[in-house]
Design a protein around this motif. Structure first.
Motif, PDB file in Angstrom:
ATOM      1  N   UNK A  51      -1.258   5.649   2.737  1.00  0.00           N
ATOM      2  CA  UNK A  51      -1.607   5.022   1.450  1.00  0.00           C
ATOM      3  C   UNK A  51      -0.639   3.886   1.132  1.00  0.00           C
ATOM      4  N   UNK A  52       0.647   4.120   1.365  1.00  0.00           N
ATOM      5  CA  UNK A  52       1.635   3.067   1.124  1.00  0.00           C
ATOM      6  C   UNK A  52       1.410   1.884   2.057  1.00  0.00           C
ATOM      7  N   UNK A  53       1.101   2.158   3.305  1.00  0.00           N
ATOM      8  CA  UNK A  53       0.837   1.085   4.267  1.00  0.00           C
ATOM      9  C   UNK A  53      -0.364   0.268   3.816  1.00  0.00           C
ATOM     10  N   UNK A  54      -1.425   0.934   3.377  1.00  0.00           N
ATOM     11  CA  UNK A  54      -2.618   0.222   2.920  1.00  0.00           C
ATOM     12  C   UNK A  54      -2.314  -0.636   1.698  1.00  0.00           C
ATOM     13  N   UNK A  55      -1.536  -0.091   0.763  1.00  0.00           N
ATOM     14  CA  UNK A  55      -1.166  -0.839  -0.434  1.00  0.00           C
ATOM     15  C   UNK A  55      -0.321  -2.059  -0.078  1.00  0.00           C
ATOM     16  N   UNK A  56       0.650  -1.867   0.791  1.00  0.00           N
ATOM     17  CA  UNK A  56       1.503  -2.984   1.195  1.00  0.00           C
ATOM     18  C   UNK A  56       0.724  -4.031   1.990  1.00  0.00           C
ATOM     19  N   UNK A  57      -0.230  -3.590   2.792  1.00  0.00           N
ATOM     20  CA  UNK A  57      -1.055  -4.545   3.545  1.00  0.00           C
ATOM     21  C   UNK A  57      -1.895  -5.386   2.598  1.00  0.00           C
ATOM     22  N   UNK A  59      -1.016  -6.203  -0.450  1.00  0.00           N
ATOM     23  CA  UNK A  59      -0.078  -7.154  -1.044  1.00  0.00           C
ATOM     24  C   UNK A  59       0.254  -8.278  -0.066  1.00  0.00           C
ATOM     25  N   UNK A  60       0.415  -7.950   1.204  1.00  0.00           N
ATOM     26  CA  UNK A  60       0.698  -8.967   2.216  1.00  0.00           C
ATOM     27  C   UNK A  60      -0.470  -9.949   2.303  1.00  0.00           C
ATOM     28  N   UNK A  61      -1.693  -9.444   2.268  1.00  0.00           N
ATOM     29  CA  UNK A  61      -2.866 -10.311   2.326  1.00  0.00           C
ATOM     30  C   UNK A  61      -2.915 -11.257   1.130  1.00  0.00           C
ATOM     31  N   UNK A  62      -2.588 -10.737  -0.055  1.00  0.00           N
ATOM     32  CA  UNK A  62      -2.590 -11.568  -1.258  1.00  0.00           C
ATOM     33  C   UNK A  62      -1.529 -12.656  -1.148  1.00  0.00           C
ATOM     34  N   UNK A  63      -0.341 -12.284  -0.722  1.00  0.00           N
ATOM     35  CA  UNK A  63       0.742 -13.262  -0.584  1.00  0.00           C
ATOM     36  C   UNK A  63       0.397 -14.282   0.499  1.00  0.00           C
ATOM     37  N   UNK A  64      -0.210 -13.845   1.580  1.00  0.00           N
ATOM     38  CA  UNK A  64      -0.596 -14.772   2.649  1.00  0.00           C
ATOM     39  C   UNK A  64      -1.618 -15.790   2.140  1.00  0.00           C
ATOM     40  N   UNK A  65      -2.543 -15.348   1.291  1.00  0.00           N
ATOM     41  CA  UNK A  65      -3.494 -16.283   0.695  1.00  0.00           C
ATOM     42  C   UNK A  65      -2.770 -17.327  -0.150  1.00  0.00           C
TER      43      UNK A  65
END
Length: 105
Positions: A51-57, A59-65
Motif C-alpha cells: 500500500x505504501x509503495x502504491x501511494x508513493x508511486x 506521488x512520484x507520477x504526480x511529481x514527474x508530471x
C-alpha cells in the motif's frame, strides 16, 4: 462417564499426534507460523508495504508530471520571447510603460 468408543477415539488421536506431530515438526511449524504472521516479512506487513509503495508511486507520477510540465515551459521560455512576455505578465503582473493592467480574481 466415558464410553469405550470415546476412549478408543481419544487414544487413536493421541497415537496419530505422536506419530505425525513430533516435537521437531511442531517446532518447525511454530517457526513458520511466526515468520508468516508475526515476523518482519509477515503477510500483514507485506500488504501494508505494498500500500505504501502504491501511494508513493502515485506521488512520484504526480511529481514527474509537474517536472515534465516545467521542463516544457523552460524549453519554450528559452526559445520563444512571446512565452517569456506572457509568463512575466501573468505571474508577476508586469506591464509595458504605456499600458494599464486590471487584475480580476
Amino acid at each position: 462417564m466415558t464410553t469405550p468408543s470415546s476412549h478408543n477415539t481419544a487414544s487413536s488421536r493421541r497415537a496419530w499426534m505422536q506419530r505425525y506431530l513430533s516435537l521437531p515438526t511442531l517446532g518447525v511449524l511454530a517457526v513458520l507460523v511466526y515468520i508468516v504472521f508475526f515476523g518482519d516479512s509477515s503477510v500483514a506487513r507485506r500488504i501494508e508495504y505494498q500500500r505504501q509503495i502504491d501511494s508513493l508511486q502515485t506521488q512520484v507520477d504526480i511529481v514527474q508530471d509537474s517536472v515534465d510540465r516545467y521542463r516544457e515551459l523552460n524549453r519554450r521560455l528559452e526559445s520563444d520571447h512571446r512565452a517569456i512576455e506572457r509568463v512575466v505578465r501573468e505571474q508577476y503582473n508586469m506591464k509595458r510603460d504605456h499600458e494599464d493592467v486590471f487584475i480580476i480574481d
